[in-house]
Write a protein that holds these residues in place. Structure first.
Motif, PDB file in Angstrom:
ATOM      1  N   ASP A  64       0.827  -1.205   0.000  1.00 29.97           N
ATOM      2  CA  ASP A  64       0.000   0.000   0.000  1.00 29.97           C
ATOM      3  C   ASP A  64       0.864   1.259   0.000  1.00 29.97           C
ATOM      4  N   CYS A  65       1.977   1.236   0.723  1.00 29.58           N
ATOM      5  CA  CYS A  65       2.893   2.380   0.711  1.00 29.58           C
ATOM      6  C   CYS A  65       3.394   2.642  -0.706  1.00 29.58           C
ATOM      7  N   ALA A  66       3.779   1.582  -1.398  1.00 26.65           N
ATOM      8  CA  ALA A  66       4.273   1.734  -2.764  1.00 26.65           C
ATOM      9  C   ALA A  66       3.181   2.258  -3.689  1.00 26.65           C
ATOM     10  N   LEU A  71       0.710   7.105  -6.641  1.00 26.15           N
ATOM     11  CA  LEU A  71      -0.356   8.090  -6.808  1.00 26.15           C
ATOM     12  C   LEU A  71       0.167   9.508  -6.586  1.00 26.15           C
ATOM     13  N   VAL A  72       1.048   9.677  -5.594  1.00 26.61           N
ATOM     14  CA  VAL A  72       1.619  11.000  -5.338  1.00 26.61           C
ATOM     15  C   VAL A  72       2.431  11.464  -6.548  1.00 26.61           C
ATOM     16  N   CYS A  96      -0.049  16.118  -3.378  1.00 30.71           N
ATOM     17  CA  CYS A  96      -1.103  15.495  -4.178  1.00 30.71           C
ATOM     18  C   CYS A  96      -2.367  15.454  -3.336  1.00 30.71           C
ATOM     19  N   ARG A  97      -3.460  15.999  -3.844  1.00 28.89           N
ATOM     20  CA  ARG A  97      -4.753  15.955  -3.158  1.00 28.89           C
ATOM     21  C   ARG A  97      -5.588  14.843  -3.783  1.00 28.89           C
ATOM     22  N   GLN A 127      -4.207  13.958   1.762  1.00 26.04           N
ATOM     23  CA  GLN A 127      -3.132  14.503   0.940  1.00 26.04           C
ATOM     24  C   GLN A 127      -1.904  13.608   1.017  1.00 26.04           C
ATOM     25  N   GLY A 128      -1.116  13.619  -0.057  1.00 24.90           N
ATOM     26  CA  GLY A 128       0.206  12.999  -0.051  1.00 24.90           C
ATOM     27  C   GLY A 128       1.237  14.071  -0.321  1.00 24.90           C
TER      28      GLY A 128
END
Length: 245
Positions: A64-66, A71-72, A96-97, A127-128
């Protein structure tokens, strides 16, 4: 947690209630989340008389972190933030929103709100952030200061921030700690770890000891997720939500 006086140099007026805020209700929110986290065996309290802060290891899996890092990177833009009048620019990073309809984001939001016991409607959009070598977020507060030009708009879109949740997605080569110098404590970025803190004191007013910084990344890249919760359901206003810290 006892109510502490503001550190030297901090204007007391910044910690006054926002328009339409109810400190007693905010204090009750803080106490309820605190009790819930203290009762969860997977969560540990970071001991301090100055702030309510908790950590949970392995909140996100490596996969999930990857996925979130991807996505960011796909939609990151230069970070912006609300600033008190006359305050210097403190933030250099990429943001990234996320849209709440993405399955990964929706699952994250539901799990986090369930952990805290906060109605998901009170959460701002997830957010990221990406911090490259040399980038940082200097000392700042997540609570909203009173008496600023944006205070009435903040009140209208959901009011004061209560809890902040941050998940580290990777470990940079050096630097990038989340530092609370007035506590004092500095949290090193560890993939999958969830860090949670209350931005308010026991009386429901802003906690000056919650001021924190994302220290300069010395080597590599740092990725985190950040989510904030409000005292009322979040209803972002046009022209203001784009400048959210």
């Amino acid at each position: 947690m006892p109510v502490a006086p503001p550190p030297p140099g901090l204007r007391k007026s910044w910690m006054d209630p926002l328009p339409d805020s109810d400190p007693a209700a905010l204090a009750a929110i803080g106490a309820a989340v605190e009790a819930r986290l203290d009762a969860d065996p997977a969560v540990r309290r970071i001991a301090s008389p100055r702030i309510d802060m908790f950590a949970m290891p392995a909140f996100l899996s490596p996969a999930d972190c990857a996925a979130f890092i991807g996505l960011v990177d796909a939609d990151a833009k230069p970070s912006t933030s609300l600033r008190a009048s006359g305050a210097p620019l403190r933030r250099t990073s990429w943001t990234c929103r996320f849209g709440g309809d993405h399955p990964l984001v929706a699952a994250f939001d539901a799990r986090l709100s369930g952990l805290l016991g906060i109605d998901p409607a009170h959460g701002e959009a997830l957010q990221g952030q990406r911090y490259e070598a040399g980038q940082e977020f200097r000392l700042h507060n997540d609570y909203f200061s009173s008496g600023e030009s944006f205070s009435a708009d903040i009140a209208a879109e959901g009011g004061q921030r209560t809890w902040t949740a941050m998940v580290y997605l990777n470990r940079p080569g050096g630097g990038g700690q989340t530092a609370f110098p007035l506590v004092p404590v500095a949290i090193p970025p560890t993939p999958g770890v969830l860090l949670i803190w209350n931005n308010l004191a026991a009386d429901g007013l802003a906690n000056p000891f919650a001021h924190h910084a994302g220290t300069r990344v010395e080597d590599g890249v740092k990725y985190v997720l950040t989510k904030w919760y409000r005292e009322r359901p979040w209803a972002p206003r046009d022209g203001l939500s784009h400048y959210r810290a």
